[in-house]
Design a protein around this motif. Structure first.
Motif, PDB file in Angstrom:
ATOM      1  N   ARG A  67      45.771  42.581  43.222  1.00 26.81           N
ATOM      2  CA  ARG A  67      45.831  42.807  44.713  1.00 26.81           C
ATOM      3  C   ARG A  67      46.194  44.114  45.415  1.00 26.81           C
ATOM      4  NH1 ARG A  67      49.623  39.300  45.469  1.00 26.81           N
ATOM      5  NH2 ARG A  67      47.921  37.252  45.477  1.00 26.81           N
ATOM      6  N   GLY A  91      45.251  28.257  41.004  1.00 26.96           N
ATOM      7  CA  GLY A  91      44.351  28.455  41.834  1.00 26.96           C
ATOM      8  C   GLY A  91      42.946  29.010  41.407  1.00 26.96           C
ATOM      9  N   PHE A  92      42.806  29.117  40.000  1.00 23.80           N
ATOM     10  CA  PHE A  92      41.636  29.627  39.499  1.00 23.80           C
ATOM     11  C   PHE A  92      40.676  28.585  39.479  1.00 23.80           C
ATOM     12  CE2 PHE A  92      42.632  33.854  37.524  1.00 23.80           C
ATOM     13  CZ  PHE A  92      43.822  33.820  37.460  1.00 23.80           C
ATOM     14  N   LYS A  93      39.292  28.918  39.675  1.00 28.33           N
ATOM     15  CA  LYS A  93      38.320  27.919  39.661  1.00 28.33           C
ATOM     16  C   LYS A  93      37.178  28.340  38.516  1.00 28.33           C
ATOM     17  CE  LYS A  93      39.581  25.908  43.822  1.00 28.33           C
ATOM     18  NZ  LYS A  93      41.021  25.783  43.480  1.00 28.33           N
ATOM     19  N   MET A 121      48.040  39.172  39.012  1.00 31.64           N
ATOM     20  CA  MET A 121      47.313  38.896  40.640  1.00 31.64           C
ATOM     21  C   MET A 121      48.036  39.858  41.274  1.00 31.64           C
ATOM     22  SD  MET A 121      47.442  34.724  39.972  1.00 31.64           S
ATOM     23  CE  MET A 121      47.363  33.967  41.478  1.00 31.64           C
ATOM     24  N   PHE A 177      39.967  33.948  40.121  1.00 35.42           N
ATOM     25  CA  PHE A 177      40.810  33.603  41.170  1.00 35.42           C
ATOM     26  C   PHE A 177      40.546  34.547  42.463  1.00 35.42           C
ATOM     27  CE2 PHE A 177      44.761  32.442  43.186  1.00 35.42           C
ATOM     28  CZ  PHE A 177      45.197  33.499  44.031  1.00 35.42           C
ATOM     29  N   ASN A 178      40.368  33.679  43.553  1.00 36.85           N
ATOM     30  CA  ASN A 178      39.993  34.822  44.787  1.00 36.85           C
ATOM     31  C   ASN A 178      41.345  35.209  45.338  1.00 36.85           C
ATOM     32  OD1 ASN A 178      37.082  35.376  44.744  1.00 36.85           O
ATOM     33  ND2 ASN A 178      36.772  33.036  45.658  1.00 36.85           N
ATOM     34  N   ILE A 179      41.397  36.483  45.344  1.00 34.68           N
ATOM     35  CA  ILE A 179      42.811  36.924  45.744  1.00 34.68           C
ATOM     36  C   ILE A 179      42.852  37.012  47.329  1.00 34.68           C
ATOM     37  CG2 ILE A 179      44.187  39.131  46.174  1.00 34.68           C
ATOM     38  CD1 ILE A 179      43.258  39.760  43.036  1.00 34.68           C
ATOM     39  N   ASN A 180      41.631  37.101  48.073  1.00 28.59           N
ATOM     40  CA  ASN A 180      41.790  37.066  49.615  1.00 28.59           C
ATOM     41  C   ASN A 180      41.546  35.675  50.144  1.00 28.59           C
ATOM     42  OD1 ASN A 180      41.947  39.756  49.273  1.00 28.59           O
ATOM     43  ND2 ASN A 180      39.741  40.185  49.136  1.00 28.59           N
ATOM     44  N   PRO A 225      42.516  32.316  48.588  1.00 27.17           N
ATOM     45  CA  PRO A 225      43.026  31.534  47.309  1.00 27.17           C
ATOM     46  C   PRO A 225      42.561  30.086  47.263  1.00 27.17           C
ATOM     47  CG  PRO A 225      44.659  32.539  48.602  1.00 27.17           C
ATOM     48  CD  PRO A 225      43.464  32.785  49.398  1.00 27.17           C
ATOM     49  N   TYR A 251      41.584  45.037  44.555  1.00 28.61           N
ATOM     50  CA  TYR A 251      40.623  44.098  44.135  1.00 28.61           C
ATOM     51  C   TYR A 251      40.752  42.582  44.774  1.00 28.61           C
ATOM     52  CZ  TYR A 251      40.097  47.742  40.583  1.00 28.61           C
ATOM     53  OH  TYR A 251      39.680  48.921  40.191  1.00 28.61           O
ATOM     54  N   GLN A 252      39.490  42.213  44.718  1.00 24.21           N
ATOM     55  CA  GLN A 252      39.159  40.819  45.466  1.00 24.21           C
ATOM     56  C   GLN A 252      39.251  39.624  44.576  1.00 24.21           C
ATOM     57  OE1 GLN A 252      35.556  41.849  46.922  1.00 24.21           O
ATOM     58  NE2 GLN A 252      36.388  42.268  48.908  1.00 24.21           N
ATOM     59  N   THR A 253      39.144  39.641  43.266  1.00 24.72           N
ATOM     60  CA  THR A 253      39.180  38.647  42.178  1.00 24.72           C
ATOM     61  C   THR A 253      39.995  39.112  41.042  1.00 24.72           C
ATOM     62  OG1 THR A 253      37.221  39.370  41.179  1.00 24.72           O
ATOM     63  CG2 THR A 253      36.813  37.959  43.066  1.00 24.72           C
ATOM     64  N   LEU A 254      40.339  38.083  40.236  1.00 16.75           N
ATOM     65  CA  LEU A 254      40.965  38.331  38.893  1.00 16.75           C
ATOM     66  C   LEU A 254      39.919  36.917  37.983  1.00 16.75           C
ATOM     67  CD1 LEU A 254      42.837  39.428  36.818  1.00 16.75           C
ATOM     68  CD2 LEU A 254      44.497  37.942  37.569  1.00 16.75           C
ATOM     69  N   ALA A 255      39.387  37.516  36.910  1.00 15.14           N
ATOM     70  CA  ALA A 255      38.622  36.671  36.254  1.00 15.14           C
ATOM     71  C   ALA A 255      39.148  36.522  34.611  1.00 15.14           C
ATOM     72  CB  ALA A 255      37.077  37.164  36.208  1.00 15.14           C
TER      73      ALA A 255
END
Lengths: 179, 169
Positions: A130, A153-155, A126, B162-165, B167, A134-138
């Motif tokens: 960052r 915090g992954f959804k 993560m 995960f939305n880094i900006n 969370p 990048y905005q996301t990690l999948a």
């Protein structure tokens, strides 16, 4: 590539560090161990999968589209790993680049579980994502990993899948809970 | 890339045919309308996205990594469409190669909703994907599409993000 790497993190005597090309064999053999745990495919399939992954990961590490982390004990024994691959994606007006960070090959050997190793690796992934902007990690989670990802915090996403090897679409699916 | 049976007819007179490079503008329009329906705003952003997507779709149609379908009435009025893109995924022990069919750009024109247009497009996509020898078809479902996909046998996967900006989202 970031100018300064974050310090290695420790989880009860286990350190997380960035992998290099020299660590490719270790990444391959940990991935093999995770396949055996999930599925027990036969040896021919595993050997071929090793060769395929070795080639695939190597070319992507060289062109910086894949980065990886290893978890090591003080004596240098490798006990876990994880990779982030910059996967090509379709264009999206809200996304600047045409690839996304994707976490794969997460594995902690059974003896080292319960000590936060996976958590530390995912946090390193993560942080890296960052820092690269990048905005996301999948990822696609296995049954074992799900709790770790949820706590971090992954959804779940809106991804859906249909299997096409049966003559008509079936109502019961193997895709949830499977890799 | 022409298929022997290129269209399907239905009671409502809407048929689904394979898209060609000539349909690029239509595909771009459908994708823009899809983003607008999903709440993406800003003419400049959309115009820019159109140019990027047009180039992206054309190059992939040319190298056979993307196929599209147009749903239209007998008189040629377009009712909707969608595409399948062969996306690169990680290698897997039991799978051949690293290409995974991915359904995207699904769109039905507002006046044609409720006529099974999306279902027909997805069925064409499933048909093509099966004939190409792939075992799975994947997509990200909008709220609007979820019911159609469920009825056609799609189920949620365990993809997580995960939305880094942001969370907490």
């Amino acid at each position: 590539m970031s100018a300064s790497l974050p310090k290695p993190q420790s989880a009860s005597g286990i350190t997380i560090r960035r992998a290099t090309l020299k660590d490719l064999d270790a990444l391959v053999s940990l991935r093999r161990a995770s396949m055996i745990e999930l599925d027990k495919p036969d040896r021919t399939i595993l050997d071929k999968a090793d060769r395929v992954f070795h080639r695939w990961a190597r070319s992507r590490m060289k062109t910086k589209r894949l980065v990886a982390w290893l978890a090591e004990k003080r004596d240098g024994t490798v006990v876990g790993c994880g990779c982030v691959w910059l996967q090509p994606v379709h264009p999206n007006p809200q996304r600047k680049r045409n690839h996304r960070p994707y976490l794969l090959s997460m594995y902690t050997e059974p003896k080292s579980r319960g000590r936060g190793v996976a958590t530390k690796i995912v946090q390193a992934a993560m942080d890296w994502s960052r820092m690269q902007g990048y905005q996301t990690l999948a990822l696609h989670s296995s049954d074992i990993g799900r709790g770790v990802y949820r706590r971090l915090g992954f959804k779940p996403t809106s991804e859906m899948r249909v299997r096409l090897d049966s003559p008509s679409p079936s109502r019961s699916h193997g895709s949830r809970g499977r890799r | 890339m022409a298929s022997a049976r290129s269209s399907r007819r239905s009671g409502s007179g809407i048929q689904v045919r394979r898209a060609t490079l000539k349909d690029t503008q239509e595909l771009v329009h459908q994708r823009r309308a899809m983003w607008e329906a999903l709440g993406v705003k800003g003419k400049a952003e959309h115009d820019r996205a159109d140019r990027i997507y047009g180039r992206w779709v054309r190059s992939r149609m040319k190298n056979e990594r993307l196929v599209g379908w147009i749903a239209e009435k007998r008189d040629g009025t377009v009712a909707g469409g969608g595409c399948v893109w062969l996306q690169e995924v990680q290698p897997r022990p039991h799978r051949k190669g690293t290409l995974q069919p991915y359904l995207l750009s699904m769109y039905t024109e507002p006046e044609f909703r409720g006529h099974g247009v999306a279902t027909k497009v997805v069925e064409a996509a499933i048909d093509w994907t099966k004939k190409q020898g792939y075992e799975r078809l994947q997509l990200h479902a909008s709220e609007m599409g979820r019911g159609v996909y469920k009825r056609l046998g799609f189920a949620r996967t365990w993809e997580m993000r995960f939305n880094i900006n942001r969370p907490n989202r």
